[in-house]
Design an enzyme around this catalytic site. Structure first.
Site, PDB file in Angstrom:
ATOM      1  CD1 TRP A 166     -29.300  48.114 135.957  1.00  0.00           C
ATOM      2  CD2 TRP A 166     -30.988  48.212 134.598  1.00  0.00           C
ATOM      3  NE1 TRP A 166     -30.115  47.141 136.428  1.00  0.00           N
ATOM      4  CE2 TRP A 166     -31.074  47.202 135.390  1.00  0.00           C
ATOM      5  CE3 TRP A 166     -31.974  48.454 133.403  1.00  0.00           C
ATOM      6  CZ2 TRP A 166     -32.388  46.253 135.541  1.00  0.00           C
ATOM      7  CZ3 TRP A 166     -33.070  47.746 133.487  1.00  0.00           C
ATOM      8  CH2 TRP A 166     -33.445  46.617 134.270  1.00  0.00           C
ATOM      9  CG  HIS A 183     -28.370  43.736 135.389  1.00  0.00           C
ATOM     10  ND1 HIS A 183     -29.528  44.050 134.912  1.00  0.00           N
ATOM     11  CD2 HIS A 183     -27.606  43.704 134.242  1.00  0.00           C
ATOM     12  CE1 HIS A 183     -29.791  43.915 133.730  1.00  0.00           C
ATOM     13  NE2 HIS A 183     -28.692  43.624 133.259  1.00  0.00           N
ATOM     14  NE  ARG A 209     -26.906  48.721 138.429  1.00  0.00           N
ATOM     15  CZ  ARG A 209     -28.062  48.409 139.103  1.00  0.00           C
ATOM     16  NH1 ARG A 209     -28.774  49.170 139.672  1.00  0.00           N
ATOM     17  NH2 ARG A 209     -28.525  47.172 138.719  1.00  0.00           N
ATOM     18  CD  GLN A 223     -27.210  42.886 141.032  1.00  0.00           C
ATOM     19  OE1 GLN A 223     -27.105  42.208 139.817  1.00  0.00           O
ATOM     20  NE2 GLN A 223     -27.998  44.132 140.778  1.00  0.00           N
ATOM     21  CB  VAL A 266     -39.423  38.579 136.052  1.00  0.00           C
ATOM     22  CG1 VAL A 266     -38.300  37.848 136.079  1.00  0.00           C
ATOM     23  CG2 VAL A 266     -39.462  39.936 136.631  1.00  0.00           C
ATOM     24  CB  ALA A 320     -34.519  35.070 137.337  1.00  0.00           C
TER      25      ALA A 320
END
Length: 357
Positions: A166, A183, A209, A223, A266, A320
């Protein structure tokens, strides 16, 4: 009396004829352009009256005063007539303009242009409406975020190599690391800190970003984050939910594909793709010849992330996902350049479905 025509060159009859001709022509004038031409012809620097006055020196001395007085009297008469005609012409032109611009109050009114929602806003509403019908609540969060929520609590500590993915915009702070959120995932932590399971939310929002702008990248974009946490939630629930979402948004005939991918927060992680709606899976420029278009990343919430918010990962599981809104619009409507969304060109924006504000 003036002398008769001859070697002296000017007679009273000639001056009378000049007066009658000039006044007659002046009465025919109806525009300022014609009025200016008349003035130049008779009273201008090279006009007939001026030329005759300049020629007085060539006349005999005994005739010169009489001719001069007659010509000056004629000049004064024409100037007075000119001023009056100028007033009349001004009134005529004003009346003509008023008549041309008159509004027929008996005609139906013109419908004013109605503002519409930006295509990105339309897509946010469409996506959140789909998930609302699937039982998800829409929540929003801050665009200026603490580094803890943007990275640390999401299993991305300062030394983690994934943190370099990022291109974050940092805001100087003497006490805590503050960033413009790269994000919408920080809202996963904020929501779980405040609620006990079950949790089902979608989070739309703007992200930032520090990266070069081109046809597929913007330094600011939108997003939509999704999060579901409860007992006995499995990957099958994630697959079924995303498949239903894709078919509602892109058509019931869509085929879907899940492939393994990595995201720090995740485990396991997947990328979610649909068959290309432009070539129907046969391969084209849009899908890069693969027949598939990736639309989001997802996965089961990492156990450490659950621990960070006080959830027991032995009891609760969750999943997610996160998707780029501009990318969805580009895919659904075939927009070739993400920069079009923020150039403010009404010719481009008016092509989309007109939804009143």
């Amino acid at each position: 009396m003036l002398s008769s025509p001859g070697r002296h060159g000017v007679s009273s009859g000639e001056i009378d004829q000049l007066r009658e001709r000039a006044l007659h022509e002046l009465q025919e004038v109806t525009t300022h352009e014609a009025l200016a031409q008349w003035h130049a012809r008779y009273l201008g620097r090279r006009g007939e009256i001026t030329q005759r006055l300049r020629g007085l020196g060539s006349l005999p001395a005994d005739v010169r005063p009489q001719v001069g007085r007659a010509l000056n009297a004629l000049k004064e008469t024409l100037e007075t007539a000119y001023a009056e005609r100028e007033r009349i012409v001004r009134e005529l032109e004003l009346a003509a303009r008023i008549e041309a611009e008159a509004v027929d109050v008996t005609l139906p009114g013109r419908r004013p242009a109605i503002g519409t929602l930006h295509p990105v806003t339309q897509m946010i509403r469409e996506v959140t409406d789909i998930f609302a019908h699937l039982g998800f609540q829409v929540v929003e969060g801050p665009e200026v975020e603490y580094g803890y929520y943007a990275f640390d609590a999401l299993n991305i500590p300062p030394e983690h190599p994934a943190r370099d993915v990022w291109d974050t915009i940092f805001i100087e702070s003497d006490q805590k690391e503050i960033v413009l959120r790269p994000h919408t995932s920080p809202m996963q932590i904020r929501v779980m800190e405040r609620r006990k399971p079950p949790v089902r939310v979608v989070v739309p929002g703007r992200c930032y970003r520090y990266e070069a702008v081109d046809a597929t990248h913007e330094w600011h974009f939108h997003q939509i984050e999704g999060l579901a946490v409860d007992e006995h939630i499995t990957m099958a629930d994630l697959k079924g939910t995303l498949a239903e979402f894709a078919r509602q948004l892109f058509g019931r005939e869509r085929r879907v594909r899940f492939r393994c991918d990595f995201f720090p927060f995740v485990e396991p992680g997947v990328d979610f793709a649909i068959d290309c709606m432009f070539c129907r899976g046969e391969g084209c420029r849009v899908c890069g010849g693969s027949g598939w278009i990736e639309i989001l990343g997802a996965g089961m919430v990492h156990p450490q992330v659950l621990r960070n918010v006080g959830y027991d990962p032995e009891r609760y599981t969750g999943w997610a996902f996160g998707m780029g809104v501009e990318r969805l619009v580009m895919l659904k409507y075939g927009v070739p350049d993400i920069r079009y969304f923020y150039q403010g060109d009404l010719r481009f924006l008016s092509q989309f479905e007109r939804i009143p504000i």
